[in-house]
Motif scaffolding. Structure first.
Motif, PDB file in Angstrom:
ATOM      1  N   VAL A 289       0.491  -0.944  11.362  1.00  0.00           N
ATOM      2  CA  VAL A 289       0.256  -0.084  12.518  1.00  0.00           C
ATOM      3  C   VAL A 289       0.741  -0.825  13.743  1.00  0.00           C
ATOM      4  O   VAL A 289       0.315  -1.963  13.994  1.00  0.00           O
ATOM      5  N   ASN A 290       1.608  -0.210  14.470  1.00  0.00           N
ATOM      6  CA  ASN A 290       2.196  -0.816  15.668  1.00  0.00           C
ATOM      7  C   ASN A 290       2.616  -2.274  15.428  1.00  0.00           C
ATOM      8  O   ASN A 290       2.266  -3.168  16.196  1.00  0.00           O
ATOM      9  N   GLY A 291       3.306  -2.484  14.325  1.00  0.00           N
ATOM     10  CA  GLY A 291       3.841  -3.812  14.049  1.00  0.00           C
ATOM     11  C   GLY A 291       2.842  -4.820  13.516  1.00  0.00           C
ATOM     12  O   GLY A 291       3.158  -6.001  13.410  1.00  0.00           O
ATOM     13  N   ARG A 292       1.630  -4.374  13.194  1.00  0.00           N
ATOM     14  CA  ARG A 292       0.640  -5.283  12.622  1.00  0.00           C
ATOM     15  C   ARG A 292       0.327  -4.858  11.202  1.00  0.00           C
ATOM     16  O   ARG A 292       0.066  -3.683  10.956  1.00  0.00           O
ATOM     17  N   PRO A 293       0.261  -5.835  10.288  1.00  0.00           N
ATOM     18  CA  PRO A 293      -0.202  -5.487   8.947  1.00  0.00           C
ATOM     19  C   PRO A 293      -1.689  -5.157   9.015  1.00  0.00           C
ATOM     20  O   PRO A 293      -2.421  -5.860   9.713  1.00  0.00           O
ATOM     21  N   ILE A 294      -2.102  -4.120   8.342  1.00  0.00           N
ATOM     22  CA  ILE A 294      -3.548  -3.847   8.325  1.00  0.00           C
ATOM     23  C   ILE A 294      -4.019  -3.640   6.890  1.00  0.00           C
ATOM     24  O   ILE A 294      -3.221  -3.417   5.979  1.00  0.00           O
ATOM     25  N   GLN A 295      -5.332  -3.728   6.721  1.00  0.00           N
ATOM     26  CA  GLN A 295      -5.934  -3.428   5.431  1.00  0.00           C
ATOM     27  C   GLN A 295      -6.933  -2.324   5.653  1.00  0.00           C
ATOM     28  O   GLN A 295      -7.782  -2.444   6.532  1.00  0.00           O
ATOM     29  N   ASP A 296      -6.802  -1.247   4.887  1.00  0.00           N
ATOM     30  CA  ASP A 296      -7.723  -0.148   5.096  1.00  0.00           C
ATOM     31  C   ASP A 296      -7.870   0.596   3.771  1.00  0.00           C
ATOM     32  O   ASP A 296      -6.966   1.298   3.341  1.00  0.00           O
ATOM     33  N   ARG A 297      -9.010   0.379   3.144  1.00  0.00           N
ATOM     34  CA  ARG A 297      -9.229   0.995   1.832  1.00  0.00           C
ATOM     35  C   ARG A 297      -9.128   2.510   1.890  1.00  0.00           C
ATOM     36  O   ARG A 297      -8.621   3.155   0.994  1.00  0.00           O
ATOM     37  N   GLY A 298      -9.668   3.068   2.979  1.00  0.00           N
ATOM     38  CA  GLY A 298      -9.651   4.523   3.123  1.00  0.00           C
ATOM     39  C   GLY A 298      -8.230   5.053   3.094  1.00  0.00           C
ATOM     40  O   GLY A 298      -7.919   5.997   2.371  1.00  0.00           O
ATOM     41  N   LEU A 299      -7.355   4.400   3.860  1.00  0.00           N
ATOM     42  CA  LEU A 299      -5.973   4.870   3.903  1.00  0.00           C
ATOM     43  C   LEU A 299      -5.290   4.646   2.545  1.00  0.00           C
ATOM     44  O   LEU A 299      -4.543   5.495   2.074  1.00  0.00           O
ATOM     45  N   SER A 300      -5.588   3.513   1.903  1.00  0.00           N
ATOM     46  CA  SER A 300      -4.970   3.272   0.594  1.00  0.00           C
ATOM     47  C   SER A 300      -5.359   4.368  -0.389  1.00  0.00           C
ATOM     48  O   SER A 300      -4.524   4.852  -1.156  1.00  0.00           O
ATOM     49  N   SER A 301      -6.622   4.763  -0.376  1.00  0.00           N
ATOM     50  CA  SER A 301      -6.986   5.767  -1.376  1.00  0.00           C
ATOM     51  C   SER A 301      -6.424   7.137  -1.003  1.00  0.00           C
ATOM     52  O   SER A 301      -6.089   7.927  -1.874  1.00  0.00           O
ATOM     53  N   ILE A 302      -6.261   7.386   0.299  1.00  0.00           N
ATOM     54  CA  ILE A 302      -5.637   8.645   0.703  1.00  0.00           C
ATOM     55  C   ILE A 302      -4.181   8.682   0.229  1.00  0.00           C
ATOM     56  O   ILE A 302      -3.674   9.710  -0.217  1.00  0.00           O
ATOM     57  N   ILE A 303      -3.515   7.541   0.309  1.00  0.00           N
ATOM     58  CA  ILE A 303      -2.113   7.507  -0.116  1.00  0.00           C
ATOM     59  C   ILE A 303      -2.030   7.792  -1.614  1.00  0.00           C
ATOM     60  O   ILE A 303      -1.226   8.583  -2.075  1.00  0.00           O
ATOM     61  N   ARG A 304      -2.935   7.158  -2.370  1.00  0.00           N
ATOM     62  CA  ARG A 304      -2.909   7.414  -3.817  1.00  0.00           C
ATOM     63  C   ARG A 304      -3.183   8.889  -4.107  1.00  0.00           C
ATOM     64  O   ARG A 304      -2.524   9.510  -4.931  1.00  0.00           O
ATOM     65  N   MET A 305      -4.154   9.446  -3.375  1.00  0.00           N
ATOM     66  CA  MET A 305      -4.485  10.847  -3.611  1.00  0.00           C
ATOM     67  C   MET A 305      -3.338  11.773  -3.234  1.00  0.00           C
ATOM     68  O   MET A 305      -3.212  12.867  -3.763  1.00  0.00           O
ATOM     69  N   SER A 306      -2.512  11.334  -2.288  1.00  0.00           N
ATOM     70  CA  SER A 306      -1.392  12.194  -1.885  1.00  0.00           C
ATOM     71  C   SER A 306      -0.404  12.398  -3.034  1.00  0.00           C
ATOM     72  O   SER A 306       0.354  13.341  -3.030  1.00  0.00           O
ATOM     73  N   TYR A 307      -0.422  11.484  -3.992  1.00  0.00           N
ATOM     74  CA  TYR A 307       0.462  11.647  -5.153  1.00  0.00           C
ATOM     75  C   TYR A 307      -0.120  12.675  -6.127  1.00  0.00           C
ATOM     76  O   TYR A 307       0.486  12.996  -7.127  1.00  0.00           O
ATOM     77  N   LYS A 308      -1.343  13.101  -5.841  1.00  0.00           N
ATOM     78  CA  LYS A 308      -2.076  14.024  -6.703  1.00  0.00           C
ATOM     79  C   LYS A 308      -2.057  13.516  -8.135  1.00  0.00           C
ATOM     80  O   LYS A 308      -2.199  12.346  -8.388  1.00  0.00           O
ATOM     81  N   ASP A 309      -1.792  14.456  -9.064  1.00  0.00           N
ATOM     82  CA  ASP A 309      -1.899  14.031 -10.455  1.00  0.00           C
ATOM     83  C   ASP A 309      -0.559  13.611 -11.044  1.00  0.00           C
ATOM     84  O   ASP A 309      -0.343  13.704 -12.231  1.00  0.00           O
ATOM     85  N   THR A 310       0.354  13.181 -10.182  1.00  0.00           N
ATOM     86  CA  THR A 310       1.633  12.750 -10.750  1.00  0.00           C
ATOM     87  C   THR A 310       1.561  11.290 -11.194  1.00  0.00           C
ATOM     88  O   THR A 310       2.492  10.777 -11.791  1.00  0.00           O
ATOM     89  N   LEU A 311       0.450  10.609 -10.880  1.00  0.00           N
ATOM     90  CA  LEU A 311       0.341   9.199 -11.265  1.00  0.00           C
ATOM     91  C   LEU A 311      -0.499   9.055 -12.520  1.00  0.00           C
ATOM     92  O   LEU A 311      -1.501   9.736 -12.672  1.00  0.00           O
ATOM     93  N   ALA A 312      -0.070   8.151 -13.365  1.00  0.00           N
ATOM     94  CA  ALA A 312      -0.876   7.881 -14.548  1.00  0.00           C
ATOM     95  C   ALA A 312      -2.120   7.124 -14.110  1.00  0.00           C
ATOM     96  O   ALA A 312      -2.100   6.432 -13.100  1.00  0.00           O
TER      97      ALA A 312
END
Ligand code: ADP
Ligand code: MG
Length: 589
Positions: free
Chosen positions: A260-283
């Motif tokens: 975010v704005n050139g800084r690495p961040i860690q955010d579990r919420g965002l990580s799980s949202i990204i995974r969910m965005s793939y819906k059921d295409t991921l094993a």
């Protein structure tokens, strides 16, 4: 008890506990300082997992003699000039990294300020100034952290093995290198060169080249680039980056980067949202790789949440979540049926063949001829007709082309003017069924079929357990099903889609699958898992002979079905060999 003000030495030690939990965080702070000082080259050398020494040297602006003393003082910073915590242009601003490090190690800082002719060195050993004298550094700053935590045994005890600590440190360096593609990063561990990420070529696409060095060429080939701009109350918010195709995943989450704005961040919420965005295409158990850059107005972001600054707070978290979902969904849908990279780039060019037929253009007509009628390479009225069909196919937006043959009873060979396509009929059908089933489920319209004779199924104890926890979902899917005695269940009706299938096998397999692989806690993911499992059973198994008409109707259905590029397990359903790849195979390039 009397209240006393803590001495600075203690305050620094307490702060050190927060800012520098482990060697990786020391490295992070030092590199961030080098970046803030406009360095273009940063060298890092770690010894003994960071315990013996961590050296970070740069060619940046340097620190002036008098500031050198201040730099190790608490809350002394050159970066927070206009007293606005919401408008921070630098990675650092809290002025506590160097004093914290000096409180728990033997710290040496040697620096030459750009416009000054002399360089100086300061040495603070566990809070005590030991040396302050001229030195001979030619440019920039070199910070050496010796014997970290040596006098804080409690902290030392919690460190992992050298290998473990080095992994952490490397991950932090990779993150910072990804969002600073112009800077050269060189890492040595225990005198061994680990990487040298330079930007010698001054690559036009420096970010892409950095990404390919850190996440690998394969990632770049198997990822989708996206770039979207949104507005939040008239303020622009952009999200861009690279996400891997659902077919290119890893068993862990190490290769996932958010900035975010050139800084690495860690955010579990965002990580799980990204995974969910793939819906059921991921094993299940597989994770996408990504490198995502968010850019938001400064006032939208609070960086001052935690001393390590890896956590941030957004003014409107839901807004950020929703733009992530929407941009990733869009990117994935656009690439619904993506040609899979076959790695032909790595094929060895063999010595020059006399290519007799080089001049002859290899167009789709000839490929067609060869396939349809491989004995003769003559134009026949029949192939002429097929050629025309293919052309009109493209005009009709049928990217999966015309089926021409079924290979080994499982692969449909198809041709479009852009290439040869191979479709895995089982995987494709599985996906079509899943999408159909899902739609019915979402609309609460799953037809069911009453069984003339109910089926009683004996289950093992753990199978029964996983059945019981999911009985509601089974019911909603169209099963009339309940426990029957101590170790059995009875099925009275089933979803119509499953008519004529071995229900006992489906249910037992499903319960076993849930037990061995674990069960998602999210309701929707659970439904998807169950439906996916059922559809896998029901799909046309490999080995069924299909007519050309059946094959074509499968292809047409795929073209209009969302997510049809992958089966329910994340495997591709089709691959395309385009003309370039074919020519490469025949060594015509
Ligand atoms: P902060 O980065 O939050 O200001 P630090 O304790 O990390 O606090 O550093 C204190 C100050 O030391 C910085 O504000 C900067 O002026 C100076 N400094 C530290 N490292 C470097 C470096 N590598 N090059 C130039 N200046 C540096
Ligand atoms: Mg700093």
């Amino acid at each position: 008890m009397k209240i006393i003000k803590l001495p600075d030495s203690l305050i620094n030690q307490i702060a050190a506990g927060e800012v520098i939990e482990r060697p990786a965080f020391v490295i992070k702070e030092l590199i961030e300082n080098s970046i803030d000082a406009n360095s273009t080259e940063i060298y890092i050398h770690i010894k003994n997992g960071g315990r013996s020494s961590i050296i970070v040297s740069d060619n940046g602006n340097g620190i002036e003699k008098n500031d050198l003393k201040l730099s190790v003082q608490r809350h002394a910073t050159s970066k927070l000039k206009d007293e606005d915590l919401y408008n921070i242009k630098y990675l650092g601003f809290r002025g506590e990294a160097l004093p914290s490090i000096a409180a728990v190690s033997n710290l040496l800082i040697e620096s030459k300020e750009k416009s000054n002719s002399e360089s100086w060195i300061i040495n603070v050993d566990n809070n005590e100034e030991k040396e302050y004298s001229p030195s001979s550094r030619a440019n920039g700053t070199k910070v050496s952290v010796i014997d970290l935590f040596k006098r804080v045994p409690a902290r030392l005890k919690f460190l992992k093995s050298n290998k473990g600590e080095n992994l952490h440190s490397q991950q932090i360096i990779r993150r910072l290198a990804l969002c600073n593609p112009r800077i050269r990063f060189k890492l040595k561990i225990d005198n061994k060169d680990i990487f040298d990420l330079d930007n010698k070529a001054h690559d036009e696409n420096e970010l892409l080249s950095r990404i390919s060095k850190i996440l690998g060429q394969d990632f770049v080939k198997n990822s989708i680039e996206f770039n979207k701009k949104y507005f939040y109350n008239k303020d622009p918010v952009t999200i861009q980056g690279f996400i891997s195709l659902p077919s290119f995943t890893r068993g862990n989450q190490i290769r996932q980067y958010i900035f975010v704005n050139g800084r690495p961040i860690q955010d579990r919420g965002l990580s799980s949202i990204i995974r969910m965005s793939y819906k059921d295409t991921l094993a299940r158990g597989r994770h996408p790789l990504y490198c995502i850059f968010l850019s938001v107005p400064n006032h939208f972001l609070d960086i001052n949440v935690h001393p390590t600054k890896l956590e941030v707070r957004f003014q409107d978290y839901n807004f950020i979540k929703s733009i992530i979902i929407s941009s990733i969904n869009n990117a994935l849908i656009l690439k619904n049926s993506i040609p899979i990279d076959l790695g032909l780039g790595d094929l060895k060019q063999s010595n020059n063949f006399p290519l007799k037929y080089q001049e002859r253009a290899l167009d789709s007509q000839i490929i067609l001829n060869g396939l349809k009628n491989y004995n003769s390479i003559k134009y026949t009225p029949e192939t002429q007709k097929l050629g025309e069909e293919i052309r009109s196919t493209d005009e009709n937006h049928q990217p999966l082309g015309q089926a021409v043959y079924q290979f080994k009873k499982n692969y449909i060979l198809s041709i479009s003017s852009s290439g040869l396509i191979i479709i895995d009929q089982h995987a494709a059908h599985e996906r079509l069924l899943l999408e159909k089933f899902k739609k019915k489920f979402e609309n609460n319209y799953v037809e069911n079929q009453l069984l003339l004779i109910p089926i009683v199924i004996d289950l093992e104890e753990d199978q029964l357990d996983s059945f019981k926890t999911n009985i509601k979902i089974f019911k909603k899917l169209g099963f009339d099903i309940e426990e029957f005695g101590k170790s059995s269940i009875i099925v009275r009706s089933i979803p119509s889609l499953l008519f004529n299938f071995n229900i006992e096998e489906i249910i037992k397999d499903l319960c076993d699958d849930i037990n061995t692989k674990g069960f998602p806690s999210d309701y929707q993911e659970r439904v998807n898992l169950i439906i996916g499992n059922i559809c896998c059973h029901k799909a046309i198994r490999s080995g069924r002979v299909l007519t050309i008409e059946e094959m074509n109707s499968l292809l047409r259905e795929m073209e209009v079905t969302p997510n049809s590029g992958q089966c329910n397990h994340g495997r591709p359903t089709s691959i395309t060999l385009n003309i370039k790849q074919i020519e490469k195979l025949f060594q015509r390039t």
